[in-house]
Design a protein around this motif. Structure first.
Motif, PDB file in Angstrom:
ATOM      1  N   ARG A 194       0.831  -1.204   0.000  1.00 39.15           N
ATOM      2  CA  ARG A 194       0.000   0.000   0.000  1.00 39.15           C
ATOM      3  C   ARG A 194       0.868   1.259   0.000  1.00 39.15           C
ATOM      4  NH1 ARG A 194      -2.065   3.559   3.763  1.00 39.15           N
ATOM      5  NH2 ARG A 194      -4.216   4.284   3.398  1.00 39.15           N
ATOM      6  N   ALA A 195       1.936   1.245   0.768  1.00 41.97           N
ATOM      7  CA  ALA A 195       2.818   2.413   0.848  1.00 41.97           C
ATOM      8  C   ALA A 195       3.456   2.701  -0.507  1.00 41.97           C
ATOM      9  CB  ALA A 195       3.892   2.188   1.910  1.00 41.97           C
ATOM     10  N   LEU A 196       3.954   1.645  -1.161  1.00 41.70           N
ATOM     11  CA  LEU A 196       4.569   1.836  -2.480  1.00 41.70           C
ATOM     12  C   LEU A 196       3.543   2.324  -3.498  1.00 41.70           C
ATOM     13  CD1 LEU A 196       6.902  -1.313  -2.751  1.00 41.70           C
ATOM     14  CD2 LEU A 196       7.483   0.993  -1.991  1.00 41.70           C
ATOM     15  N   THR A 197       2.343   1.781  -3.430  1.00 47.47           N
ATOM     16  CA  THR A 197       1.287   2.173  -4.379  1.00 47.47           C
ATOM     17  C   THR A 197       0.935   3.644  -4.245  1.00 47.47           C
ATOM     18  OG1 THR A 197       0.365  -0.070  -4.340  1.00 47.47           O
ATOM     19  CG2 THR A 197      -1.077   1.698  -5.146  1.00 47.47           C
ATOM     20  N   LEU A 198       0.836   4.126  -3.008  1.00 43.09           N
ATOM     21  CA  LEU A 198       0.506   5.538  -2.790  1.00 43.09           C
ATOM     22  C   LEU A 198       1.573   6.466  -3.383  1.00 43.09           C
ATOM     23  CD1 LEU A 198      -0.833   5.378   0.874  1.00 43.09           C
ATOM     24  CD2 LEU A 198      -2.174   5.779  -1.205  1.00 43.09           C
ATOM     25  N   LEU A 199       2.838   6.072  -3.236  1.00 45.02           N
ATOM     26  CA  LEU A 199       3.912   6.897  -3.798  1.00 45.02           C
ATOM     27  C   LEU A 199       3.876   6.896  -5.322  1.00 45.02           C
ATOM     28  CD1 LEU A 199       6.925   5.988  -1.460  1.00 45.02           C
ATOM     29  CD2 LEU A 199       5.417   7.977  -1.339  1.00 45.02           C
ATOM     30  N   LEU A 200       3.662   5.715  -5.910  1.00 46.54           N
ATOM     31  CA  LEU A 200       3.622   5.623  -7.377  1.00 46.54           C
ATOM     32  C   LEU A 200       2.385   6.321  -7.931  1.00 46.54           C
ATOM     33  CD1 LEU A 200       4.862   1.945  -7.874  1.00 46.54           C
ATOM     34  CD2 LEU A 200       6.136   4.080  -8.195  1.00 46.54           C
ATOM     35  N   MET A 201       1.280   6.270  -7.204  1.00 43.42           N
ATOM     36  CA  MET A 201       0.072   6.990  -7.626  1.00 43.42           C
ATOM     37  C   MET A 201       0.346   8.494  -7.682  1.00 43.42           C
ATOM     38  SD  MET A 201      -2.878   4.950  -5.490  1.00 43.42           S
ATOM     39  CE  MET A 201      -4.164   6.154  -5.856  1.00 43.42           C
ATOM     40  N   THR A 202       1.114   8.997  -6.716  1.00 42.16           N
ATOM     41  CA  THR A 202       1.462  10.427  -6.699  1.00 42.16           C
ATOM     42  C   THR A 202       2.351  10.784  -7.872  1.00 42.16           C
ATOM     43  OG1 THR A 202       1.303  10.414  -4.293  1.00 42.16           O
ATOM     44  CG2 THR A 202       2.456  12.266  -5.293  1.00 42.16           C
ATOM     45  N   LEU A 203       3.203   9.855  -8.284  1.00 39.33           N
ATOM     46  CA  LEU A 203       4.061  10.103  -9.444  1.00 39.33           C
ATOM     47  C   LEU A 203       3.241  10.148 -10.726  1.00 39.33           C
ATOM     48  CD1 LEU A 203       6.896  10.296 -10.771  1.00 39.33           C
ATOM     49  CD2 LEU A 203       6.889   7.784 -10.861  1.00 39.33           C
ATOM     50  N   VAL A 204       2.340   9.180 -10.905  1.00 37.79           N
ATOM     51  CA  VAL A 204       1.567   9.074 -12.148  1.00 37.79           C
ATOM     52  C   VAL A 204       0.478  10.130 -12.212  1.00 37.79           C
ATOM     53  CG1 VAL A 204       0.068   7.579 -13.527  1.00 37.79           C
ATOM     54  CG2 VAL A 204       2.061   6.614 -12.350  1.00 37.79           C
TER      55      VAL A 204
ATOM     56  N   PRO B  71      -0.670  13.128  -9.672  1.00 39.85           N
ATOM     57  CA  PRO B  71      -0.583  13.854  -8.401  1.00 39.85           C
ATOM     58  C   PRO B  71      -1.969  14.116  -7.810  1.00 39.85           C
ATOM     59  CG  PRO B  71       0.860  14.843 -10.038  1.00 39.85           C
ATOM     60  CD  PRO B  71       0.038  13.826 -10.765  1.00 39.85           C
ATOM     61  N   GLY B  72      -2.117  13.844  -6.515  1.00 42.73           N
ATOM     62  CA  GLY B  72      -3.385  14.050  -5.835  1.00 42.73           C
ATOM     63  C   GLY B  72      -4.207  12.796  -5.695  1.00 42.73           C
ATOM     64  N   SER B  73      -3.894  11.749  -6.470  1.00 43.48           N
ATOM     65  CA  SER B  73      -4.702  10.523  -6.417  1.00 43.48           C
ATOM     66  C   SER B  73      -4.538   9.813  -5.077  1.00 43.48           C
ATOM     67  CB  SER B  73      -4.333   9.593  -7.569  1.00 43.48           C
ATOM     68  OG  SER B  73      -2.935   9.291  -7.554  1.00 43.48           O
ATOM     69  N   ALA B  74      -3.346   9.870  -4.483  1.00 48.13           N
ATOM     70  CA  ALA B  74      -3.154   9.235  -3.172  1.00 48.13           C
ATOM     71  C   ALA B  74      -4.014   9.911  -2.117  1.00 48.13           C
ATOM     72  CB  ALA B  74      -1.668   9.295  -2.780  1.00 48.13           C
ATOM     73  N   GLN B  75      -4.122  11.212  -2.208  1.00 49.61           N
ATOM     74  CA  GLN B  75      -4.956  11.944  -1.250  1.00 49.61           C
ATOM     75  C   GLN B  75      -6.440  11.631  -1.460  1.00 49.61           C
ATOM     76  OE1 GLN B  75      -2.275  13.219  -2.762  1.00 49.61           O
ATOM     77  NE2 GLN B  75      -1.035  13.400  -0.906  1.00 49.61           N
ATOM     78  N   ILE B  76      -6.852  11.469  -2.706  1.00 51.96           N
ATOM     79  CA  ILE B  76      -8.250  11.131  -2.992  1.00 51.96           C
ATOM     80  C   ILE B  76      -8.602   9.773  -2.398  1.00 51.96           C
ATOM     81  CG2 ILE B  76      -9.865  10.496  -4.838  1.00 51.96           C
ATOM     82  CD1 ILE B  76      -9.548  13.445  -4.693  1.00 51.96           C
ATOM     83  N   VAL B  77      -7.672   8.819  -2.503  1.00 53.57           N
ATOM     84  CA  VAL B  77      -7.939   7.449  -2.059  1.00 53.57           C
ATOM     85  C   VAL B  77      -7.839   7.310  -0.545  1.00 53.57           C
ATOM     86  CG1 VAL B  77      -7.064   5.075  -2.141  1.00 53.57           C
ATOM     87  CG2 VAL B  77      -7.234   6.429  -4.241  1.00 53.57           C
ATOM     88  N   ALA B  78      -6.806   7.909   0.062  1.00 50.86           N
ATOM     89  CA  ALA B  78      -6.565   7.605   1.468  1.00 50.86           C
ATOM     90  C   ALA B  78      -6.214   8.807   2.322  1.00 50.86           C
ATOM     91  CB  ALA B  78      -5.428   6.582   1.578  1.00 50.86           C
ATOM     92  N   GLY B  79      -6.314   9.989   1.793  1.00 58.42           N
ATOM     93  CA  GLY B  79      -5.917  11.156   2.578  1.00 58.42           C
ATOM     94  C   GLY B  79      -6.963  12.240   2.548  1.00 58.42           C
TER      95      GLY B  79
ATOM     96  N   ALA C  76       6.246  18.110  -4.635  1.00 62.92           N
ATOM     97  CA  ALA C  76       7.053  17.597  -3.528  1.00 62.92           C
ATOM     98  C   ALA C  76       6.205  17.471  -2.265  1.00 62.92           C
ATOM     99  CB  ALA C  76       8.243  18.523  -3.286  1.00 62.92           C
ATOM    100  N   ALA C  77       5.333  18.447  -2.027  1.00 59.15           N
ATOM    101  CA  ALA C  77       4.452  18.393  -0.855  1.00 59.15           C
ATOM    102  C   ALA C  77       3.510  17.197  -0.931  1.00 59.15           C
ATOM    103  CB  ALA C  77       3.663  19.694  -0.749  1.00 59.15           C
ATOM    104  N   LEU C  78       3.032  16.882  -2.140  1.00 57.09           N
ATOM    105  CA  LEU C  78       2.144  15.727  -2.299  1.00 57.09           C
ATOM    106  C   LEU C  78       2.888  14.416  -2.021  1.00 57.09           C
ATOM    107  CD1 LEU C  78       0.123  16.786  -5.477  1.00 57.09           C
ATOM    108  CD2 LEU C  78      -0.715  16.671  -3.125  1.00 57.09           C
ATOM    109  N   PHE C  79       4.150  14.335  -2.419  1.00 57.03           N
ATOM    110  CA  PHE C  79       4.945  13.143  -2.128  1.00 57.03           C
ATOM    111  C   PHE C  79       5.142  12.981  -0.622  1.00 57.03           C
ATOM    112  CE2 PHE C  79       6.603  13.044  -6.602  1.00 57.03           C
ATOM    113  CZ  PHE C  79       6.326  11.705  -6.844  1.00 57.03           C
ATOM    114  N   VAL C  80       5.449  14.081   0.047  1.00 59.46           N
ATOM    115  CA  VAL C  80       5.633  14.034   1.495  1.00 59.46           C
ATOM    116  C   VAL C  80       4.329  13.608   2.174  1.00 59.46           C
ATOM    117  CG1 VAL C  80       6.103  15.418   3.557  1.00 59.46           C
ATOM    118  CG2 VAL C  80       7.491  15.732   1.496  1.00 59.46           C
TER     119      VAL C  80
ATOM    120  N   ARG D  92       3.337  10.266   4.418  1.00 55.93           N
ATOM    121  CA  ARG D  92       2.666  10.337   5.725  1.00 55.93           C
ATOM    122  C   ARG D  92       1.462   9.418   5.770  1.00 55.93           C
ATOM    123  NH1 ARG D  92      -1.766  12.447   7.471  1.00 55.93           N
ATOM    124  NH2 ARG D  92      -2.211  13.405   5.432  1.00 55.93           N
ATOM    125  N   ILE D  93       0.669   9.465   4.664  1.00 50.59           N
ATOM    126  CA  ILE D  93      -0.540   8.637   4.620  1.00 50.59           C
ATOM    127  C   ILE D  93      -0.188   7.156   4.708  1.00 50.59           C
ATOM    128  CG2 ILE D  93      -2.488   7.968   3.146  1.00 50.59           C
ATOM    129  CD1 ILE D  93      -2.402  10.800   1.994  1.00 50.59           C
TER     130      ILE D  93
END
Length: 494
Positions: A19-29, A31-39, A97-101, A105-106
């Motif tokens: 899950r942690a790796l997926t959230l980071l890769l989602m932010t790369l592909v 941006p903002g998708s990790a926050q939509i899913v889990a943040g 960069a803020a989205l990656f950070v 965290r998420i």
């Protein structure tokens, strides 16, 4: 209500790590998708709006570029536009960069095993470094472009095409440490069709004497019978007009560039063309510019000395096909006078100009832009306004697809010590007419109808052998200088 932080302790370790790796890769592909899913969905939606806006702008510019290429380049090349792009790139880097950070965290790295936490931390750091580094580097390139445009191109007055053509005076100034002032030892008018980009290069020898000036100009009043005075010798040649004007600035009140102005006036009177702009290239710095683009490849028909004149010959640029020349050797190929004539030198300079036009690709400009821009600021001086940069870039892209024809006002057709300026103007007009007929599908001047331009040798013969006396065979030796040539490709062969 604020979204509750999910407790990941009930998930198995592999799942938490995945899950942690997926959230980071989602932010790369995206941006903002990790926050939509889990943040924070609000933050994610704002990121999506920014991404959507940027995509929309890019698509709009691409479509506009397909419809109106020159206008799009003009808009993008403006210093104000470039400054805005630079600021947006930096803000985008900070936001991403803020989205990656936040994605890190998420992912709740403290719930991961030590090795998995280390891998996640390293991946997040690498992604931030790569993405932010790429955007910051892009902003540096944009800033270089802005500085280049502001330094080289001014806010001069826009000049409209005359009779459907832009006529630009290209001067090669040799202002070395062993010379007093600048003298444009190389003068070529690039006459460019404003619709097709098809170009005619008109070469004028530096030793052209008694050059006239347009009626009503200060130089015409000073030299009503042409640029000459008693016992002036070599100081009365075309390349000395520049120096004379610089030394007599009182004739050009309020003009910051009297040398360029006077030279343009002389060339207008000689060729019968209205000049739109000038480009002055410092040959001493030309080497750096050629090195920045990776050099050029030429077919060399005769070996050319390196050095000569007041210095010893240090070597030769050997003849042969597909000779790749770096800046040092290309500069000597263009400027060497030893064992040859000024007229052969003019022909070699046209080879270099044609090679740069044909070989300087957009990919080269993009990948080596910083070096090109840094060299160009030291090499190029022009009165082409920044607002016309797109117009000439557009024409240059069109010109790459077409052969370049030329005319040189040299012996035996033109006697440089006592030139027939009416004949020069006639031949210039003929060269341009024949070039234009290639695009119109008319006669190329040889009685044949041309429906499509030739890709190798356009039928734009611009000089004829003398009709009286002994027929002279054109040659490039110092004793019998070459005549004007049909097309630049024909003089750049091994």
């Amino acid at each position: 209500m604020p979204q509750e932080k999910p407790d990941l302790r009930n998930l198995r370790e592999p799942k938490r790590f995945q899950r942690a790796l997926t959230l980071l890769l989602m932010t790369l592909v995206l941006p903002g998708s990790a926050q939509i899913v889990a943040g924070s969905k609000r933050a994610g939606r704002w990121a999506w709006r920014v991404v959507a806006g940027l995509i929309a702008i890019v698509v709009f510019l691409v479509v506009l570029g397909l419809i109106w290429r020159s206008g799009t380049i003009n808009f993008l090349a403006r210093p104000g536009t470039l400054r805005l792009v630079q600021v947006l790139l930096i803000l985008l880097a900070i936001g991403w960069a803020a989205l990656f950070v936040d994605a890190y965290r998420i992912a709740q790295p403290l719930t991961l095993e030590r090795n998995h936490r280390l891998i996640t931390s390293i991946l997040d750091g690498v992604l931030i470094f790569v993405v932010v580094g790429a955007l910051v580097y892009a902003s540096v390139i944009v800033n270089t472009q802005r500085d280049f445009v502001a330094s080289v191109f001014g806010n001069g007055q826009k000049s409209k095409a005359d009779k459907g053509r832009y006529n630009v005076l290209l001067m090669g100034g040799d202002s070395g440490a062993d010379r007093i002032g600048t003298r444009p030892d190389s003068m070529t008018v690039a006459s460019i069709d404003a619709d097709t980009g098809r170009t005619v290069l008109i070469g004028l020898p530096r030793n052209l004497a008694k050059v006239p000036f347009p009626a009503g100009t200060a130089m015409a009043k000073q030299f009503p019978e042409g640029f000459k005075w008693k016992d002036c010798g070599s100081e009365c040649l075309l390349n000395a007009v520049y120096t004379y004007a610089v030394n007599h600035k009182n004739l050009f009140p309020g003009d910051a560039n009297p040398g360029e102005t006077a030279t343009m006036q002389a060339v207008e009177a000689v060729t019968g063309l209205k000049l739109n702009y000038y480009v002055l290239i410092d040959l001493a710095g030309f080497r750096d510019l050629l090195n920045a683009v990776g050099g050029i490849t030429l077919d060399i028909g005769k070996r050319v000395p390196i050095g000569g004149g007041s210095s010893p010959i240090k070597g030769y640029i050997e003849a042969g096909k597909n000779q790749h020349l770096d800046g040092y050797h290309a500069l000597w190929f263009a400027r060497s006078r030893a064992e040859s004539s000024d007229y052969e030198r003019m022909a070699r300079q046209k080879c270099v100009m044609s090679a740069m036009l044909n070989q300087l690709s957009p990919q080269t400009v993009l990948t080596k832009f910083q070096g090109i821009a840094a060299a160009s600021k030291q090499v190029v001086k022009t009165n082409i306004p920044a607002g016309e940069l797109g117009t000439f870039t557009d024409l240059a892209l069109d010109a790459k697809k077409l052969p370049v024809s030329s005319f040189s006002a040299v012996p035996p057709l033109i006697h440089t010590g006592n030139p027939d300026f009416a004949l020069i103007r006639t031949k210039v007009a003929e060269a341009i007419t024949k070039s234009e007929q290639l695009d119109k599908g008319g006669s190329g001047g040889d009685g044949k109808t041309s429906s499509t331009p030739s890709s190798s040798k356009p039928t734009t013969s611009t000089t004829k052998k003398p009709t009286s006396g002994t027929t002279k065979k054109p040659t490039s030796s110092p004793t019998t200088p070459a005549t004007g040539v049909d097309d630049v490709a024909s003089i750049c062969k091994a």
